[in-house]
Design a protein around this motif. Structure first.
Motif, PDB file in Angstrom:
ATOM      1  N   LEU A 207       0.849  -1.176   0.000  1.00  0.00           N
ATOM      2  CA  LEU A 207       0.000   0.000   0.000  1.00  0.00           C
ATOM      3  C   LEU A 207       0.890   1.232   0.000  1.00  0.00           C
ATOM      4  O   LEU A 207       1.731   1.395   0.875  1.00  0.00           O
ATOM      5  CB  LEU A 207      -0.888  -0.026   1.238  1.00  0.00           C
ATOM      6  N   GLU A 208       0.731   2.057  -1.007  1.00  0.00           N
ATOM      7  CA  GLU A 208       1.481   3.309  -1.054  1.00  0.00           C
ATOM      8  C   GLU A 208       0.779   4.348  -0.189  1.00  0.00           C
ATOM      9  O   GLU A 208      -0.400   4.215   0.119  1.00  0.00           O
ATOM     10  CB  GLU A 208       1.566   3.820  -2.488  1.00  0.00           C
ATOM     11  N   PRO A 209       1.477   5.417   0.177  1.00  0.00           N
ATOM     12  CA  PRO A 209       0.827   6.467   0.966  1.00  0.00           C
ATOM     13  C   PRO A 209      -0.314   7.125   0.196  1.00  0.00           C
ATOM     14  O   PRO A 209      -0.269   7.232  -1.028  1.00  0.00           O
ATOM     15  CB  PRO A 209       1.945   7.488   1.198  1.00  0.00           C
ATOM     16  N   TRP A 210      -1.346   7.563   0.929  1.00  0.00           N
ATOM     17  CA  TRP A 210      -2.351   8.434   0.335  1.00  0.00           C
ATOM     18  C   TRP A 210      -1.650   9.747   0.024  1.00  0.00           C
ATOM     19  O   TRP A 210      -0.871  10.249   0.839  1.00  0.00           O
ATOM     20  CB  TRP A 210      -3.489   8.701   1.322  1.00  0.00           C
ATOM     21  N   LYS A 211      -1.910  10.316  -1.159  1.00  0.00           N
ATOM     22  CA  LYS A 211      -1.298  11.585  -1.549  1.00  0.00           C
ATOM     23  C   LYS A 211      -2.361  12.543  -2.054  1.00  0.00           C
ATOM     24  O   LYS A 211      -3.401  12.126  -2.564  1.00  0.00           O
ATOM     25  CB  LYS A 211      -0.243  11.368  -2.630  1.00  0.00           C
ATOM     26  N   ASP A 212      -2.067  13.837  -1.937  1.00  0.00           N
ATOM     27  CA  ASP A 212      -2.997  14.842  -2.444  1.00  0.00           C
ATOM     28  C   ASP A 212      -2.604  15.241  -3.860  1.00  0.00           C
ATOM     29  O   ASP A 212      -1.659  14.696  -4.436  1.00  0.00           O
ATOM     30  CB  ASP A 212      -3.083  16.046  -1.499  1.00  0.00           C
ATOM     31  N   ARG A 213      -3.318  16.202  -4.418  1.00  0.00           N
ATOM     32  CA  ARG A 213      -3.084  16.602  -5.811  1.00  0.00           C
ATOM     33  C   ARG A 213      -1.704  17.220  -6.023  1.00  0.00           C
ATOM     34  O   ARG A 213      -1.231  17.321  -7.143  1.00  0.00           O
ATOM     35  CB  ARG A 213      -4.179  17.560  -6.272  1.00  0.00           C
ATOM     36  N   ARG A 214      -1.056  17.635  -4.943  1.00  0.00           N
ATOM     37  CA  ARG A 214       0.298  18.201  -5.037  1.00  0.00           C
ATOM     38  C   ARG A 214       1.373  17.168  -4.703  1.00  0.00           C
ATOM     39  O   ARG A 214       2.522  17.517  -4.479  1.00  0.00           O
ATOM     40  CB  ARG A 214       0.411  19.399  -4.096  1.00  0.00           C
ATOM     41  N   ASP A 215       0.969  15.899  -4.627  1.00  0.00           N
ATOM     42  CA  ASP A 215       1.859  14.773  -4.350  1.00  0.00           C
ATOM     43  C   ASP A 215       2.428  14.796  -2.929  1.00  0.00           C
ATOM     44  O   ASP A 215       3.469  14.220  -2.658  1.00  0.00           O
ATOM     45  CB  ASP A 215       2.987  14.704  -5.388  1.00  0.00           C
ATOM     46  N   ARG A 216       1.732  15.471  -2.005  1.00  0.00           N
ATOM     47  CA  ARG A 216       2.148  15.473  -0.597  1.00  0.00           C
ATOM     48  C   ARG A 216       1.563  14.239   0.084  1.00  0.00           C
ATOM     49  O   ARG A 216       0.443  13.836  -0.211  1.00  0.00           O
ATOM     50  CB  ARG A 216       1.643  16.729   0.118  1.00  0.00           C
ATOM     51  N   LYS A 217       2.322  13.654   1.005  1.00  0.00           N
ATOM     52  CA  LYS A 217       1.850  12.475   1.726  1.00  0.00           C
ATOM     53  C   LYS A 217       0.787  12.886   2.741  1.00  0.00           C
ATOM     54  O   LYS A 217       1.055  13.620   3.685  1.00  0.00           O
ATOM     55  CB  LYS A 217       3.007  11.773   2.429  1.00  0.00           C
ATOM     56  N   VAL A 218      -0.416  12.363   2.523  1.00  0.00           N
ATOM     57  CA  VAL A 218      -1.551  12.665   3.389  1.00  0.00           C
ATOM     58  C   VAL A 218      -1.611  11.675   4.547  1.00  0.00           C
ATOM     59  O   VAL A 218      -1.848  12.043   5.691  1.00  0.00           O
ATOM     60  CB  VAL A 218      -2.868  12.617   2.579  1.00  0.00           C
TER      61      VAL A 218
END
Length: 83
Positions: free
Chosen positions: A1-12
């Motif tokens: 499982l990869e990290p959840w990321k936002d539209r700016r590719d930041r780790k959520v």
């Protein structure tokens, strides 16, 4: 499982082999995210974001990988305040 990321590719949200990894999250999301603790058993990969702001609006993504390393599918979750 990869990290959840936002539209700016930041780790959520980061989840590795059981426990959450808040130290690897972008600081603007730290303490505001939660996932089901039994996600590997249940398959429920839902992400909850507390106290959403307009800056959180957009698509959040998470990718699953097979043992061979191939992408199974991307998951998307729209976020942002609802009125």
């Amino acid at each position: 499982l990869e990290p959840w990321k936002d539209r700016r590719d930041r780790k959520v949200h980061v989840f590795k082999n059981g426990p959450d990894q808040p130290g690897e999250q972008n600081q603007i999301y730290r303490t505001r995210t939660k996932m089901n603790e039994d996600l590997l058993r249940t398959g429920d990969l839902s992400l909850t974001l507390r106290d959403p702001t307009y800056g959180d609006s957009g698509t959040f993504t998470c990718r699953l990988w097979e043992i061979s390393g191939l992408v199974v599918w991307p998951l998307m979750h729209p976020a942002g305040p609802h009125h």
